[in-house]
Motif scaffolding. Sequence first.
Motif, PDB file in Angstrom:
ATOM      1  N   TRP A 105       0.871  -1.224  -0.034  1.00 38.90           N
ATOM      2  CA  TRP A 105       0.026   0.066  -0.193  1.00 38.90           C
ATOM      3  C   TRP A 105       0.827   1.132  -0.044  1.00 38.90           C
ATOM      4  N   ASN A 106       1.988   1.204   0.589  1.00 39.09           N
ATOM      5  CA  ASN A 106       2.925   2.356   0.580  1.00 39.09           C
ATOM      6  C   ASN A 106       3.318   2.699  -0.664  1.00 39.09           C
ATOM      7  N   VAL A 107       3.596   1.586  -1.359  1.00 34.67           N
ATOM      8  CA  VAL A 107       4.188   1.723  -3.092  1.00 34.67           C
ATOM      9  C   VAL A 107       3.080   2.406  -3.860  1.00 34.67           C
ATOM     10  N   ALA A 108       1.879   2.073  -3.583  1.00 35.41           N
ATOM     11  CA  ALA A 108       0.784   2.609  -4.169  1.00 35.41           C
ATOM     12  C   ALA A 108       0.446   4.102  -3.870  1.00 35.41           C
ATOM     13  N   ARG A 109       0.653   4.636  -2.783  1.00 39.48           N
ATOM     14  CA  ARG A 109       0.499   5.809  -2.179  1.00 39.48           C
ATOM     15  C   ARG A 109       1.456   6.802  -2.760  1.00 39.48           C
ATOM     16  N   ASN A 110       2.766   6.347  -2.397  1.00 35.32           N
ATOM     17  CA  ASN A 110       3.915   6.992  -2.942  1.00 35.32           C
ATOM     18  C   ASN A 110       4.086   7.345  -4.575  1.00 35.32           C
ATOM     19  N   GLY A 111       3.331   6.239  -5.029  1.00 37.78           N
ATOM     20  CA  GLY A 111       3.285   6.257  -6.741  1.00 37.78           C
ATOM     21  C   GLY A 111       2.110   7.412  -7.090  1.00 37.78           C
ATOM     22  N   LYS A 112       1.094   7.437  -6.335  1.00 31.99           N
ATOM     23  CA  LYS A 112       0.190   8.546  -6.716  1.00 31.99           C
ATOM     24  C   LYS A 112       0.711   9.959  -6.283  1.00 31.99           C
ATOM     25  N   GLU A 113       1.493  10.066  -5.201  1.00 30.67           N
ATOM     26  CA  GLU A 113       1.901  11.180  -4.819  1.00 30.67           C
ATOM     27  C   GLU A 113       2.862  11.817  -5.987  1.00 30.67           C
ATOM     28  N   ALA A 114       3.819  10.770  -6.545  1.00 32.43           N
ATOM     29  CA  ALA A 114       5.020  11.175  -7.416  1.00 32.43           C
ATOM     30  C   ALA A 114       4.128  11.626  -8.687  1.00 32.43           C
TER      31      ALA A 114
END
Length: 201
Positions: A105-114
Amino acid sequence: MVAFCGLALAVTGCASVEVVMPGAKPVADAEPRRERAELTASLDRLEDSPWAENKAVETDSFVQALFGGGAPSPKEDAERYLADLEGQATLTVRRDIEATLSAVWNVARNGKEAASALEPVQGDLRTLEAAIVEARRCRLVYAEALKMLGDDDPSVTRDEVRLVKSRFNQAIMELGRTADLVSTRLEGDLAPSYAQNTPAL
């Protein structure tokens, strides 16, 4: 002329100043920034699984990474993983599952932020593709480990295995939606759908 050169040297010596020709796309988007660095770091944390030392050398092939290509099978990884555990193995596996799901989930969240903060580059999409592959493999390894534990531990049931798979599927779908966001910004409406192409195994 000397004064101009001195000013040019002063400007180029400052890393925070970007010089862009009129009409040109800023190249700084390809450089690591905070959001992109956090996305990459979150993938590193996801890939640091309890059986990470058993992984084969990474390849650029999505198919090889997903279906083996010489890497240990999920069952083999699960066997080695459990063999290294001491004490309450079931408790450790359950804790590791929670940590891994959090990492997905952290990857997904950071992907959206990026994707929102930066002009995406192909490397961002490759990071998310790698995360999808890793999350799918973790789902398989953890499912195998739980099945093995269930042979001796009655507290591990088939319902728990199904629930773990379902939770990973939800997280993988979110990674797919994040990849779709990045892909659309890169390629427009013709971008492939990752969320629709991450079926459960």
